[in-house]
Design an enzyme around this catalytic site. Structure first.
Site, mmCIF file in Angstrom:
data_model
loop_
_atom_site.group_PDB
_atom_site.id
_atom_site.type_symbol
_atom_site.label_atom_id
_atom_site.label_comp_id
_atom_site.label_asym_id
_atom_site.label_seq_id
_atom_site.Cartn_x
_atom_site.Cartn_y
_atom_site.Cartn_z
ATOM 1 N N GLY A 1 0.827 -1.191 0.000
ATOM 2 C CA GLY A 1 0.000 0.000 0.000
ATOM 3 C C GLY A 1 0.866 1.247 0.000
ATOM 4 N N GLY B 1 0.539 -5.240 0.701
ATOM 5 C CA GLY B 1 -0.660 -5.214 -0.119
ATOM 6 C C GLY B 1 -0.500 -5.919 -1.453
ATOM 7 N N GLU C 1 5.653 -5.876 7.751
ATOM 8 C CA GLU C 1 4.966 -4.833 8.515
ATOM 9 C C GLU C 1 5.582 -4.530 9.880
ATOM 10 O OE1 GLU C 1 2.323 -5.922 5.268
ATOM 11 O OE2 GLU C 1 3.499 -7.090 6.680
ATOM 12 N N ASP D 1 -1.395 -7.648 7.299
ATOM 13 C CA ASP D 1 -2.832 -7.517 7.042
ATOM 14 C C ASP D 1 -3.126 -8.055 5.652
ATOM 15 O OD1 ASP D 1 -1.660 -5.367 5.618
ATOM 16 O OD2 ASP D 1 -3.413 -4.088 5.910
#
Length: 356
Positions: free
Chosen positions: A69, A117, A140, A148
């Site tokens: 992301g 992502g 992360e 995630d």
């Protein structure tokens, strides 16, 4: 297909193949909110289009499918107390669910960098291709966040404790490692991807991939499986580090893993481990709901902002974590990350098959 094209993501149909090209090569195709919304809309349309038999997702340029992301946009949103990140994640997680449930072969070229992502738009697909250039993973904890986009769901299902190792260390993984961990299905040399894409225009995904898939190199993580299973068999992060230190007396890999974990956000490490231990038995949508709860708590805490600052904004690579050690992260603090959000819940699991 032009109505949905943007500069950042392109859609086209060749033969019976629908092609999604992530088109931010200078940013290694990092996902923006607009890209996610456009993909949701186009994939939903192609799912009902009899002229499209297969979908392919790939990245523009030669650096990778997707580096994750757009964390600079997330950082700016945090600084201004905005709501754009929460909205972006809600759409992104709906996209992850749609890809996992997609009714047609969804082929992902996981070439080059495929992080965060990028894993979400590829590893939930039904036909996942890695190459000798693949460098994937969920890094992360390096930026004070937690895996995630369904990453906890995927890594909890890796052999033994190898997914725990990948999540806590944030290690970059080879294509062979991705195959071993269950994040990918086939190995194809990068020089053959263009020919494979052309074959997908007229052949079934199974037949086309069968023509180009080759045996993968050996996985380094597979070779360390026995050590990893022994070291990460605990539900306590401090115990895992102690175990790695003990094994590190005879294993440089174990010592290196312990060193790596201790550079990450202590809160992120503990919350990541708790996420992985909670997720077995959940559906993907339940896992995404849990990741959304955790993510919003990360937005409100200090480490996510500090991690992005240190790694991406100021690039001093010297984050000041709060608290600074694993021992200082209280169990009650970790539990708080999983508390219900009330009317802010994502609610994908409650929607079931209609989640997308």
């Amino acid at each position: 297909m032009g109505a949905l094209d943007t500069d950042e993501v392109l859609f086209e149909r060749r033969g019976h193949l629908g092609i999604v090209t992530l088109n931010r090569p200078r940013a290694v195709n990092a996902l923006s909110a607009g890209m996610v919304k456009a993909m949701l809309q186009q994939l939903a349309a192609w799912a009902d289009d009899d002229a499209v038999a297969t979908v392919l997702v790939r990245g523009a340029g030669d650096r990778g499918l997707c580096a994750g992301g757009d964390i600079v946009a997330i950082y700016k949103d945090m600084l201004h107390g905005g709501t754009e990140t929460a909205e972006f994640w809600a759409d992104e997680y709906r996209l992850n669910s749609l890809i996992a449930r997609y009714p047609k072969p969804y082929v992902a070229f996981m070439d080059g960098l495929v992080l965060g992502g990028g894993v979400g738009v590829s590893a939930h697909g039904s036909v996942r291709i890695v190459t000798e250039r693949t460098r994937t993973g969920m890094p992360e904890t390096t930026i004070g966040f937690v895996p995630d986009v369904g990453g906890t769901f995927l890594l909890s299902r890796s052999p033994g404790e190898t997914g725990t190792h990948a999540a806590l260390t944030g290690a970059h993984l080879s294509g062979a490692d991705a195959l071993f961990l269950g994040l990918a299905d086939h190995f194809v040399p990068s020089e053959n991807l263009a020919a494979l894409a052309e074959a997908l225009e007229s052949s079934t995904a199974e037949a086309a991939v069968g023509r180009f898939a080759q045996a993968a190199p050996d996985s380094a993580i597979a070779g360390q499986r026995e050590l990893i299973d022994a070291a990460y068999a605990y539900d306590d992060a401090e115990e895992i580090v102690r175990s790695l230190r003990s094994l590190g007396k005879s294993s440089p890999e174990a010592a290196s893993a312990a060193d790596t974990i201790e550079t990450k956000s202590p809160t992120s490490v503990k919350v990541t481990l708790a996420s992985l231990r909670r997720v077995p038995g959940m559906s993907l949508e339940e896992a995404l709901d849990q990741e959304y709860r955790v993510g919003l708590r990360c937005l409100a805490g200090p480490d996510f902002r500090e991690g992005i600052r240190a790694q991406v904004v100021d690039k001093d690579r010297n984050p000041q974590w709060k608290p600074p050690t694993l021992a200082e992260v209280r169990e009650s603090d970790v539990e708080g990350y999983f508390a219900p959000l009330g009317d802010r819940e994502l609610g994908l699991a409650a929607l079931g098959a209609d989640a997308t």
